[in-house]
Design a protein around this motif. Structure first.
Motif, PDB file in Angstrom:
ATOM      1  N   ARG A 103      32.776  43.572  28.865  1.00  0.00           N
ATOM      2  CA  ARG A 103      31.669  42.907  29.562  1.00  0.00           C
ATOM      3  C   ARG A 103      32.174  41.779  30.450  1.00  0.00           C
ATOM      4  O   ARG A 103      31.704  41.596  31.566  1.00  0.00           O
ATOM      5  CB  ARG A 103      30.652  42.384  28.540  1.00  0.00           C
ATOM      6  CG  ARG A 103      29.868  43.525  27.886  1.00  0.00           C
ATOM      7  CD  ARG A 103      29.016  43.038  26.728  1.00  0.00           C
ATOM      8  NE  ARG A 103      28.061  42.014  27.137  1.00  0.00           N
ATOM      9  CZ  ARG A 103      27.369  41.254  26.275  1.00  0.00           C
ATOM     10  NH1 ARG A 103      27.561  41.405  24.974  1.00  0.00           N
ATOM     11  NH2 ARG A 103      26.519  40.363  26.715  1.00  0.00           N
ATOM     12  N   VAL A 104      33.154  41.050  29.951  1.00  0.00           N
ATOM     13  CA  VAL A 104      33.737  39.976  30.753  1.00  0.00           C
ATOM     14  C   VAL A 104      34.415  40.560  31.994  1.00  0.00           C
ATOM     15  O   VAL A 104      34.257  40.057  33.105  1.00  0.00           O
ATOM     16  CB  VAL A 104      34.749  39.146  29.933  1.00  0.00           C
ATOM     17  CG1 VAL A 104      35.588  38.262  30.835  1.00  0.00           C
ATOM     18  CG2 VAL A 104      34.018  38.296  28.900  1.00  0.00           C
ATOM     19  N   ALA A 105      35.149  41.653  31.778  1.00  0.00           N
ATOM     20  CA  ALA A 105      35.824  42.309  32.902  1.00  0.00           C
ATOM     21  C   ALA A 105      34.809  42.803  33.920  1.00  0.00           C
ATOM     22  O   ALA A 105      35.071  42.818  35.124  1.00  0.00           O
ATOM     23  CB  ALA A 105      36.672  43.464  32.393  1.00  0.00           C
ATOM     24  N   GLY A 106      33.638  43.176  33.418  1.00  0.00           N
ATOM     25  CA  GLY A 106      32.587  43.679  34.301  1.00  0.00           C
ATOM     26  C   GLY A 106      31.840  42.588  35.062  1.00  0.00           C
ATOM     27  O   GLY A 106      30.958  42.873  35.864  1.00  0.00           O
ATOM     28  N   ASP A 138      43.337  41.333  34.454  1.00  0.00           N
ATOM     29  CA  ASP A 138      41.923  41.215  34.796  1.00  0.00           C
ATOM     30  C   ASP A 138      41.233  40.183  33.904  1.00  0.00           C
ATOM     31  O   ASP A 138      40.334  39.467  34.333  1.00  0.00           O
ATOM     32  CB  ASP A 138      41.234  42.567  34.631  1.00  0.00           C
ATOM     33  CG  ASP A 138      41.872  43.631  35.512  1.00  0.00           C
ATOM     34  OD1 ASP A 138      41.950  43.405  36.729  1.00  0.00           O
ATOM     35  OD2 ASP A 138      42.320  44.651  34.965  1.00  0.00           O
ATOM     36  N   VAL A 139      41.647  40.151  32.634  1.00  0.00           N
ATOM     37  CA  VAL A 139      41.065  39.205  31.686  1.00  0.00           C
ATOM     38  C   VAL A 139      42.173  38.530  30.890  1.00  0.00           C
ATOM     39  O   VAL A 139      43.111  39.198  30.451  1.00  0.00           O
ATOM     40  CB  VAL A 139      40.108  39.927  30.703  1.00  0.00           C
ATOM     41  CG1 VAL A 139      39.541  38.938  29.692  1.00  0.00           C
ATOM     42  CG2 VAL A 139      38.979  40.631  31.460  1.00  0.00           C
ATOM     43  N   ILE A 194      41.700  48.210  32.106  1.00  0.00           N
ATOM     44  CA  ILE A 194      41.544  46.762  32.177  1.00  0.00           C
ATOM     45  C   ILE A 194      42.831  46.105  31.698  1.00  0.00           C
ATOM     46  O   ILE A 194      43.283  46.354  30.583  1.00  0.00           O
ATOM     47  CB  ILE A 194      40.357  46.286  31.296  1.00  0.00           C
ATOM     48  CG1 ILE A 194      39.060  46.970  31.748  1.00  0.00           C
ATOM     49  CG2 ILE A 194      40.226  44.781  31.355  1.00  0.00           C
ATOM     50  CD1 ILE A 194      37.866  46.662  30.859  1.00  0.00           C
ATOM     51  N   ARG A 195      43.401  45.282  32.573  1.00  0.00           N
ATOM     52  CA  ARG A 195      44.686  44.642  32.239  1.00  0.00           C
ATOM     53  C   ARG A 195      44.444  43.310  31.539  1.00  0.00           C
ATOM     54  O   ARG A 195      43.658  42.481  32.011  1.00  0.00           O
ATOM     55  CB  ARG A 195      45.505  44.417  33.513  1.00  0.00           C
ATOM     56  CG  ARG A 195      45.841  45.720  34.251  1.00  0.00           C
ATOM     57  CD  ARG A 195      46.322  45.445  35.683  1.00  0.00           C
ATOM     58  NE  ARG A 195      47.530  44.632  35.718  1.00  0.00           N
ATOM     59  CZ  ARG A 195      48.762  45.089  35.526  1.00  0.00           C
ATOM     60  NH1 ARG A 195      48.943  46.376  35.274  1.00  0.00           N
ATOM     61  NH2 ARG A 195      49.803  44.284  35.586  1.00  0.00           N
TER      62      ARG A 195
END
Lengths: 201, 201
Positions: free
Chosen positions: B117-120, B49-50, B2-3
């Motif tokens: 979770r946010v990335a998901g 990503d986030v 996750i970036r």
DNA sequence: CGGCACCCCTGACATCTGTCACGGGGTATC
DNA sequence: GATACCCCGTGACAGATGTCAGGGGTGCCG
């Protein structure tokens, strides 16, 4: 190995600093607390060499904590790490016996160096801040003026403040007027604002 | 992998968060910025990503930055990480398209979970804060009242505010009076204080 | 269309604020 | 002892502030 104590009321910031400092092989975070008034106890319990202490904290501010540590005669040296580079904070922190003072704007890679210098016995102060402190002048307010200004700062009426401090309303107005004059602003709220900004109250 | 992008104006906090998140093997901090207005550019440049974004920042606030990112239709999701858990901030952040909202009091070991979770694709909101937001009620002020209150907040006189907003002094006083009534306090300064506390201005 | 809420303005009123002049009492310094 | 602060208080004044009762204008919605 330099043993460290972290005092900051925000978990994420505290955890972040711990992670950051743990990257250095010669630094060891031995304890963390989230309140100012837990600092002295944590120091006796874990015997750190340097305590990194925030000023604005939920339970007891960092300057008081520093003063308590100094008074206790502990081996540990206090390094203030704060958001607000207010001249009054710096002066009060140094009077309380702090061994260093840096703002959270400091580049992350420099913190470890500051910690090492403090541990080595140096006094380390943010240079731009020190200049501000010297240039910005000292607190011109008297004790009473500060007290009255603080009480009036969040919108309390003269009557309220007077009752609270057991003074006559006229006296309160005189103190406020004097504070307004000294700060060269138009009203009590601007005066309170400025005094807060400078770290006087 | 996750970036991540970090946006916070305090170097130490930003560095600390980077260190903290880098401990997780599935997270990768690909960029850091110290101003709100640099966020959109950094996102196009590094494609995270986030984005973890603070609200109070020197250059442009985090809610505006979030709105800009949302408007640009970027793939990146915004997670607000802020000091102040003000109900108004939460509401405004969500309206601006934030995918998550946590305060800096959050335990450090939970941040990584929130990021995942946010990335998901989930929306993650601090639970106590969400409750406050629902219970605390919404902003009763009109646009004009907010504007006038903001202008008067740091001690400006009615005349000054009136000139600044191109209004009649009487109108300014009426707006202020209305705001004072709605906030159920005694004067404009207490009203401004309360409005700020609630995140309305 | 009539309400309704918001916006802008006016004028009047009681009250609060900021300022000034003045007094008395305390303490520290020269 | 004189001087200079600081503290506390009074009384009086001009101006700022908060409130109220009006008046018009706009736009929205049932």
């Amino acid at each position: 190995m330099i043993r460290l104590l972290l005092a900051d009321d925000q978990d994420l910031v505290r955890g972040g600093l711990a992670a950051l400092l743990s990257l250095e092989s010669d630094l060891d975070v031995v304890a963390e607390v989230g309140r100012g008034d837990e600092v002295p106890h944590a120091i006796t319990a874990h015997d750190p060499d340097v305590a990194l202490i925030d000023i604005e904290m939920a339970g007891g501010d960092g300057i008081e904590a520093t003063a308590a540590v100094t008074a206790s005669g502990a081996h540990c040296r206090c390094l203030i790490v704060t958001t607000f580079g207010r001249p009054g904070y710096l002066r009060r922190a140094m009077e309380a016996g702090a061994a260093g003072f840096v703002v959270k704007d400091t580049p992350a890679d420099r913190l470890a160096q500051v910690v090492r210098r403090v541990a080595g016995g140096e006094r380390v102060v943010d240079p731009t801040l020190a200049a501000d402190s010297l240039a910005g002048g000292v607190d011109p307010l008297t004790d009473r003026e500060r007290e009255v200004l603080r009480a009036a700062a969040d919108g309390a009426s003269v009557r309220t403040v007077a009752t609270q401090l057991h003074l006559s309303p006229g006296t309160v107005r005189n103190h406020l007027s004097s504070a307004i004059g000294k700060t060269e602003v138009e009203n009590r709220y601007a005066a309170a604002r400025l005094a807060r900004e400078r770290g006087w109250i």
